[in-house]
Design a protein around this motif. Structure first.
Motif, mmCIF file in Angstrom:
data_model
loop_
_atom_site.group_PDB
_atom_site.id
_atom_site.type_symbol
_atom_site.label_atom_id
_atom_site.label_comp_id
_atom_site.label_asym_id
_atom_site.label_seq_id
_atom_site.Cartn_x
_atom_site.Cartn_y
_atom_site.Cartn_z
ATOM 1 N N GLU A 224 73.037 65.527 -76.369
ATOM 2 C CA GLU A 224 71.560 66.212 -75.830
ATOM 3 C C GLU A 224 71.388 65.730 -74.580
ATOM 4 N N ILE A 225 71.752 64.610 -74.308
ATOM 5 C CA ILE A 225 71.460 64.066 -72.935
ATOM 6 C C ILE A 225 72.156 64.181 -71.782
ATOM 7 N N VAL A 226 73.241 65.005 -72.057
ATOM 8 C CA VAL A 226 74.283 65.199 -71.011
ATOM 9 C C VAL A 226 73.434 66.181 -69.887
ATOM 10 N N PRO A 227 72.647 66.971 -69.984
ATOM 11 C CA PRO A 227 72.042 67.856 -68.758
ATOM 12 C C PRO A 227 71.228 66.792 -67.964
ATOM 13 N N GLU A 228 70.620 65.985 -68.575
ATOM 14 C CA GLU A 228 69.775 64.914 -67.741
ATOM 15 C C GLU A 228 70.696 63.660 -67.060
ATOM 16 N N VAL A 229 71.459 63.407 -67.894
ATOM 17 C CA VAL A 229 72.362 62.432 -67.291
ATOM 18 C C VAL A 229 73.129 62.847 -65.895
ATOM 19 N N VAL A 230 73.867 64.158 -66.107
ATOM 20 C CA VAL A 230 74.334 64.690 -64.876
ATOM 21 C C VAL A 230 73.758 65.020 -63.828
ATOM 22 N N ARG A 231 72.248 65.602 -64.015
ATOM 23 C CA ARG A 231 71.435 65.855 -62.841
ATOM 24 C C ARG A 231 70.934 64.517 -62.344
ATOM 25 N N LYS A 232 70.598 63.598 -63.033
ATOM 26 C CA LYS A 232 70.386 62.021 -62.585
ATOM 27 C C LYS A 232 71.228 61.652 -61.626
ATOM 28 N N ALA A 233 72.599 61.801 -62.289
ATOM 29 C CA ALA A 233 73.784 61.078 -61.522
ATOM 30 C C ALA A 233 73.696 61.906 -60.212
ATOM 31 N N PHE A 234 73.822 63.121 -60.030
ATOM 32 C CA PHE A 234 74.041 63.892 -58.646
ATOM 33 C C PHE A 234 72.802 63.409 -57.943
ATOM 34 N N LYS A 235 71.818 63.455 -58.524
ATOM 35 C CA LYS A 235 70.404 63.399 -57.439
ATOM 36 C C LYS A 235 70.223 61.741 -56.980
ATOM 37 N N VAL A 236 70.910 60.775 -57.798
ATOM 38 C CA VAL A 236 70.616 59.722 -57.146
ATOM 39 C C VAL A 236 72.029 59.392 -56.245
ATOM 40 N N ALA A 237 72.982 59.895 -56.529
ATOM 41 C CA ALA A 237 74.265 59.628 -55.549
ATOM 42 C C ALA A 237 73.845 60.389 -54.343
#
Ligand SMILES: Cc1ncc(C[n+]2csc(CCOP(=O)(O)OP(=O)(O)O)c2C)c(N)n1
Ligand SMILES: [Mg+2]
Length: 544
Positions: free
Chosen positions: A132-145
């Motif tokens: 369930e956390i996949v959308p948050e993990v991916v969005r956060k990963a891109f935003k932080v990178a």
């Protein structure tokens, strides 16, 4: 849908075009989901190559490059390229497969704690523990990178989670912040300092290119007649033939631009990171004022104490300065610029063989379009490129100067050509760095990419010899033998060229650039010039 499919949908939502990597047993579901995706997976020959490709993709486009490996040895192979990207402020996403969460708590085949392994070389490192956390993990990963200072986000994806079903989840809306305008009081005070300065000098760093503020910097220096020098990683921020350009910062405090730093009473550091060129090399007079213009507050360093920090939108700051600062009649550093130009041109007709570094760069500059991209590997050749290469546009010369890892050249050139199919691409690499990732020639040929690999052949770890000679006057363990680079290239199905006389070089380079495939050019280099440069700079009398 399967969690792996949701993950791939989220990557598509972030605009991912390519993933560079090697499939493994622990990312079967992700690899399968990629078959139904718009994303092109680029199968490479070593995970380090994948990470360097993502690194250069990130630096050139400003969008995160994505690399993927399996768990354990696949992930550890990513590390050097990931560290390079992270320290060179390239946005990348590194993804590793992982064993099932049922076996992560104990000794188990190929299991390593990857999140902790990647933490020191990432801005964000996490594991997907629930589908369930996949959308948050991916969005956060891109935003932080992507956020300043850009770098790596690492995602560890256990195989059993990737295979699970997940309902009712979708990618999150892409929202990335814009840098705010700096406070008025800071802008005003900085403008006042520059106005009052007698010898103001700008040093642009890679942050200028990341902020796409090259045009604003050119306007600023053209209008105000203030000279600009650039770190190696900011080459092209102002074109080398621009009248205010003093070219790149030097190799040491004694280099030509060092004379400019010594004279300057105010240094305006624009998008500059300390990792690019340490302040103790240029800030030697405590009365010299430093103005820091960047998207984030300055790093703490005893040699980098600011008069004022102007933090926020870099281009807007430069435009404000251009409007509020009194233009000068002319540059105070014109004679220094003349001396730098003269030095750059003096080997144009050099006839010696093996070929002098200065002459190789001169001939390549003649052969390569102004918009062509040069990727430097790391070694003595990089030092020559850093000092002398004339970059005429932003992001046309990629130098790794934070982590400075050998082996970036060939995979970097591949990524540059992939993202700029209409431009010429060359990598200059040492013979040692070339052999570290030359396997990616096969990847490039499979993708039908054409670029030139210009190998400076000295059968040595040349930069280390240079340092040893300077310190001890003798060499320690720097020799090796090379394969026949022409035959080596041909064995892949690429073109091989050998330069056997100085007057062949420019013709060979032109032919290599036009041959429509990967071309390896074996060029003997005369590195006796290295110590001659050291001696010359030691005796330099400042032209201002
Ligand atoms: C991966 C890696 N290993 C070691 C080094 C240290 N190092 C920097 S330059 C260099 C020698 C490079 O030799 P070569 O590629 O032949 O280039 P040259 O100096 O001869 O131009 C070494 C060993 C490094 N920067 N990166
Ligand atoms: Mg070498």
């Amino acid at each position: 849908m399967r969690c792996a499919e949701l993950f791939v949908r989220c990557l598509e939502n972030e605009g991912v075009e390519y993933i560079f990597g090697i499939p493994g047993e622990e990312n079967l579901d992700v690899m399968d989901a990629l078959l139904d995706s718009t994303i092109q997976f680029i199968t490479v020959r070593h995970e380090q190559g994948a990470a360097f490709m993502a690194d250069v993709y990130g630096r050139l486009t400003g969008r995160p490059g994505v690399c993927l490996a399996t768990l354990g040895p696949g992930a550890t192979n990513l590390i050097t390229g990931v560290a390079d990207a992270n320290m060179d402020r390239a946005p990348i996403i590194a993804i590793a497969g992982q064993g099932s969460t049922h076996r992560l708590h104990k000794e188990s085949h190929q299991i390593l704690d990857l999140v902790n392994l990647f933490k020191p070389i990432s801005k964000y490192a996490t594991q997907i523990r629930e589908p369930e956390i996949v959308p948050e993990v991916v969005r956060k990963a891109f935003k932080v990178a992507k956020a300043e200072k850009p770098g790596c986000s690492f995602i560890d994806f256990p195989e059993n989670i990737a295979a699970q079903e997940v309902e009712g989840k979708q990618p999150l809306k892409v929202q990335d912040p814009l840098p705010p305008l700096p406070p008025d009081a800071k802008l005003e005070y900085a403008a006042e300092c520059i106005n009052r300065a007698k010898y103001p000098l700008v040093m642009a760093g890679n942050g200028t290119l990341r902020a796409r503020a090259g045009a604003a910097l050119q306007e600023f220096s053209t209008k105000l007649n203030i000279p600009v020098t650039m770190t190696f990683m900011a080459k092209g921020a102002v074109p080398r033939n621009h009248p205010m350009s003093l070219g790149a910062v030097g190799l040491s405090a004694h280099d030509y631009v060092g004379c400019g730093f010594d004279r300057a009473d105010v240094v305006v550091c624009v998008g500059y990171d300390l990792v690019e060129y340490h302040p103790h090399l240029w800030h030697r007079n405590p009365d010299q004022k430093i103005i820091h213009v960047d998207s984030l507050p300055a790093e703490v360093d005893e040699h980098y104490i600011l008069e004022v920090g102007v933090v926020g939108n870099i281009a807007a700051t430069l435009r404000y300065f251009a409007e509020h600062i009194q233009p000068r009649a002319e540059s105070w550093a014109a004679s220094l610029r003349d001396a730098i130009d003269q030095e750059g041109n003096q080997h144009a007709d050099d006839k010696s063989f093996p070929i002098k570094p200065q002459k190789i760069l001169w001939d390549l500059r003649q052969a390569l379009d102004p918009e062509g991209i040069l990727i430097s590997d790391v070694g003595a050749h990089k030092m020559w490129i850093a000092r002398l290469w004339q970059a005429h546009a932003p992001n046309t010369c990629i130098i790794s100067n934070g982590f400075a890892s050998m082996g970036i050249g060939v995979p970097g050139a591949l990524a540059a050509k992939l993202t700029n199919p209409d431009r010429q691409v060359v990598t200059i690499t040492g013979d040692a760095g070339f052999m570290m990732n030359s396997q990616e020639i096969e990847t490039a040929l499979r993708l039908n990419l054409a670029f030139v690999i210009l190998v400076w052949n000295d059968s040595k770890y040349g930069l280390i010899k240079w340092h040893q000679d300077r310190r001890f006057g003798r060499d320690s363990h720097i020799d090796f033998n090379n394969p026949d680079f022409v035959k080596y290239a041909e064995s892949f199905g690429a073109k091989g060229f050998r330069v056997e006389a100085v007057d062949q070089l420019q013709l060979v380079l032109k032919e290599a650039l036009q041959c429509g495939t990967v071309a390896v050019v074996d060029c003997p280099v005369d590195y006796t010039e290295n110590m001659k440069l050291t001696e010359k700079l030691g005796e330099l009398v400042c032209p201002i």
